[in-house]
Design a protein around this motif. Sequence first.
Motif, PDB file in Angstrom:
ATOM      1  N   TYR A   1       0.828  -1.210   0.000  1.00 55.32           N
ATOM      2  CA  TYR A   1       0.000   0.000   0.000  1.00 55.32           C
ATOM      3  C   TYR A   1       0.860   1.257   0.000  1.00 55.32           C
ATOM      4  O   TYR A   1       0.494   2.256  -0.610  1.00 55.32           O
ATOM      5  N   CYS A   2       2.010   1.203   0.650  1.00 48.77           N
ATOM      6  CA  CYS A   2       2.905   2.356   0.672  1.00 48.77           C
ATOM      7  C   CYS A   2       3.400   2.685  -0.734  1.00 48.77           C
ATOM      8  O   CYS A   2       3.318   3.831  -1.179  1.00 48.77           O
ATOM      9  N   TYR A   3       3.892   1.687  -1.422  1.00 46.54           N
ATOM     10  CA  TYR A   3       4.423   1.924  -2.767  1.00 46.54           C
ATOM     11  C   TYR A   3       3.304   2.239  -3.759  1.00 46.54           C
ATOM     12  O   TYR A   3       3.497   3.009  -4.690  1.00 46.54           O
ATOM     13  N   HIS A   4       2.135   1.666  -3.525  1.00 49.50           N
ATOM     14  CA  HIS A   4       0.984   1.994  -4.374  1.00 49.50           C
ATOM     15  C   HIS A   4       0.592   3.453  -4.144  1.00 49.50           C
ATOM     16  O   HIS A   4       0.228   4.163  -5.093  1.00 49.50           O
ATOM     17  N   GLY A   5       0.665   3.916  -2.900  1.00 49.12           N
ATOM     18  CA  GLY A   5       0.372   5.320  -2.600  1.00 49.12           C
ATOM     19  C   GLY A   5       1.349   6.255  -3.288  1.00 49.12           C
ATOM     20  O   GLY A   5       0.960   7.315  -3.785  1.00 49.12           O
TER      21      GLY A   5
ATOM     22  N   SER B   1      -4.468   5.147   0.667  1.00 49.11           N
ATOM     23  CA  SER B   1      -3.592   3.990   0.534  1.00 49.11           C
ATOM     24  C   SER B   1      -2.500   4.023   1.598  1.00 49.11           C
ATOM     25  O   SER B   1      -2.174   2.998   2.208  1.00 49.11           O
ATOM     26  N   LEU B   2      -1.958   5.211   1.855  1.00 45.51           N
ATOM     27  CA  LEU B   2      -0.904   5.337   2.865  1.00 45.51           C
ATOM     28  C   LEU B   2      -1.459   5.181   4.272  1.00 45.51           C
ATOM     29  O   LEU B   2      -0.774   4.664   5.154  1.00 45.51           O
ATOM     30  N   GLN B   3      -2.700   5.592   4.498  1.00 45.71           N
ATOM     31  CA  GLN B   3      -3.320   5.357   5.804  1.00 45.71           C
ATOM     32  C   GLN B   3      -3.511   3.864   6.036  1.00 45.71           C
ATOM     33  O   GLN B   3      -3.290   3.360   7.140  1.00 45.71           O
ATOM     34  N   GLU B   4      -3.903   3.163   4.993  1.00 47.58           N
ATOM     35  CA  GLU B   4      -4.039   1.703   5.094  1.00 47.58           C
ATOM     36  C   GLU B   4      -2.676   1.061   5.348  1.00 47.58           C
ATOM     37  O   GLU B   4      -2.551   0.129   6.148  1.00 47.58           O
ATOM     38  N   SER B   5      -1.663   1.584   4.691  1.00 50.07           N
ATOM     39  CA  SER B   5      -0.308   1.086   4.884  1.00 50.07           C
ATOM     40  C   SER B   5       0.146   1.301   6.322  1.00 50.07           C
ATOM     41  O   SER B   5       0.770   0.432   6.928  1.00 50.07           O
ATOM     42  N   GLU B   6      -0.175   2.467   6.880  1.00 47.77           N
ATOM     43  CA  GLU B   6       0.189   2.779   8.257  1.00 47.77           C
ATOM     44  C   GLU B   6      -0.496   1.813   9.230  1.00 47.77           C
ATOM     45  O   GLU B   6       0.099   1.375  10.214  1.00 47.77           O
ATOM     46  N   LYS B   7      -1.754   1.486   8.941  1.00 46.02           N
ATOM     47  CA  LYS B   7      -2.499   0.559   9.800  1.00 46.02           C
ATOM     48  C   LYS B   7      -1.851  -0.828   9.780  1.00 46.02           C
ATOM     49  O   LYS B   7      -1.617  -1.432  10.831  1.00 46.02           O
ATOM     50  N   PHE B   8      -1.523  -1.331   8.600  1.00 45.39           N
ATOM     51  CA  PHE B   8      -0.895  -2.656   8.490  1.00 45.39           C
ATOM     52  C   PHE B   8       0.515  -2.650   9.081  1.00 45.39           C
ATOM     53  O   PHE B   8       0.960  -3.634   9.656  1.00 45.39           O
ATOM     54  N   PHE B   9       1.213  -1.533   8.946  1.00 46.72           N
ATOM     55  CA  PHE B   9       2.559  -1.434   9.516  1.00 46.72           C
ATOM     56  C   PHE B   9       2.504  -1.501  11.041  1.00 46.72           C
ATOM     57  O   PHE B   9       3.350  -2.137  11.671  1.00 46.72           O
ATOM     58  N   ALA B  10       1.511  -0.853  11.632  1.00 43.96           N
ATOM     59  CA  ALA B  10       1.359  -0.897  13.089  1.00 43.96           C
ATOM     60  C   ALA B  10       1.083  -2.322  13.561  1.00 43.96           C
ATOM     61  O   ALA B  10       1.634  -2.773  14.570  1.00 43.96           O
TER      62      ALA B  10
ATOM     63  N   LEU C   1       9.403   5.790   5.662  1.00 48.90           N
ATOM     64  CA  LEU C   1       8.912   6.048   4.314  1.00 48.90           C
ATOM     65  C   LEU C   1       7.402   6.266   4.327  1.00 48.90           C
ATOM     66  O   LEU C   1       6.892   7.190   3.683  1.00 48.90           O
ATOM     67  N   ILE C   2       6.683   5.433   5.063  1.00 47.96           N
ATOM     68  CA  ILE C   2       5.231   5.577   5.145  1.00 47.96           C
ATOM     69  C   ILE C   2       4.877   6.919   5.771  1.00 47.96           C
ATOM     70  O   ILE C   2       4.035   7.667   5.240  1.00 47.96           O
ATOM     71  N   LYS C   3       5.521   7.243   6.887  1.00 53.90           N
ATOM     72  CA  LYS C   3       5.210   8.485   7.603  1.00 53.90           C
ATOM     73  C   LYS C   3       5.522   9.713   6.737  1.00 53.90           C
ATOM     74  O   LYS C   3       4.684  10.616   6.598  1.00 53.90           O
ATOM     75  N   ASN C   4       6.684   9.741   6.122  1.00 53.35           N
ATOM     76  CA  ASN C   4       7.085  10.900   5.317  1.00 53.35           C
ATOM     77  C   ASN C   4       6.217  11.052   4.073  1.00 53.35           C
ATOM     78  O   ASN C   4       5.834  12.167   3.713  1.00 53.35           O
ATOM     79  N   THR C   5       5.898   9.948   3.421  1.00 53.60           N
ATOM     80  CA  THR C   5       5.075  10.026   2.215  1.00 53.60           C
ATOM     81  C   THR C   5       3.663  10.458   2.554  1.00 53.60           C
ATOM     82  O   THR C   5       3.051  11.246   1.814  1.00 53.60           O
ATOM     83  N   LEU C   6       3.118   9.983   3.675  1.00 48.43           N
ATOM     84  CA  LEU C   6       1.772  10.383   4.092  1.00 48.43           C
ATOM     85  C   LEU C   6       1.741  11.873   4.414  1.00 48.43           C
ATOM     86  O   LEU C   6       0.803  12.586   3.996  1.00 48.43           O
ATOM     87  N   GLU C   7       2.751  12.371   5.122  1.00 49.44           N
ATOM     88  CA  GLU C   7       2.810  13.804   5.415  1.00 49.44           C
ATOM     89  C   GLU C   7       2.901  14.619   4.135  1.00 49.44           C
ATOM     90  O   GLU C   7       2.247  15.656   3.997  1.00 49.44           O
ATOM     91  N   LYS C   8       3.696  14.164   3.190  1.00 50.49           N
ATOM     92  CA  LYS C   8       3.850  14.867   1.912  1.00 50.49           C
ATOM     93  C   LYS C   8       2.524  14.902   1.164  1.00 50.49           C
ATOM     94  O   LYS C   8       2.132  15.947   0.628  1.00 50.49           O
ATOM     95  N   CYS C   9       1.812  13.762   1.152  1.00 48.97           N
ATOM     96  CA  CYS C   9       0.520  13.703   0.449  1.00 48.97           C
ATOM     97  C   CYS C   9      -0.494  14.637   1.099  1.00 48.97           C
ATOM     98  O   CYS C   9      -1.226  15.353   0.404  1.00 48.97           O
ATOM     99  N   GLN C  10      -0.549  14.636   2.417  1.00 55.82           N
ATOM    100  CA  GLN C  10      -1.510  15.499   3.109  1.00 55.82           C
ATOM    101  C   GLN C  10      -1.175  16.976   2.890  1.00 55.82           C
ATOM    102  O   GLN C  10      -2.063  17.802   2.687  1.00 55.82           O
TER     103      GLN C  10
END
Length: 159
Positions: A2-6, A21-30, A63-72
């Motif tokens: 989901y991270c790379y798809h995001g 997609s990145l929020q879903e990635s964050e959930k699975f990562f946790a 990577l997930i955290k930084n990409t999600l912040e960038k997207c938001q």
Amino acid sequence: AYCYHGQTLLASDKCGEAIRSLQESEKFFAKAEALCKEYGETKGPGTTAKPSGHLFFRKLGNLIKNTLEKCQRENGFIYFQKVPAEAPQLELKANYGLVEPVPFEFPALNAHWTPETLAAFDLTKRPKDDTAKPKPDEEVKPLKEPDIKPQKDSGCQIS
């Protein structure tokens, strides 16, 4: 995935879907992080493995955290797209970069291989042959090595 798809969705200007997609990635990562820490604390022979400390796992979290912040951030300034309630579907079948596998098929049996022929290969019924004994090894005599003394003048010159 989901991270790379995001990241791919962000590159194609679908910022709302990328955020989801990145929020879903964050959930699975946790979830994966909790399982890795639990695995690292279990008793047994595999306790030396610490998956949560693995380089890939540590880099993926950042990577997930930084990409999600960038997207938001970009969605707030540039795109103004709505974040969907459901995560986008992942393409599980790659359509680039991979070769289609060729299905393996066993070749047809030759007519010579009948059950009688195969039964003739029974090694338990072979005749005992005493002439096939290995020859005794000959004693290897030690060779005297020449006495090599280091020489200063080897004939090589550095120019």
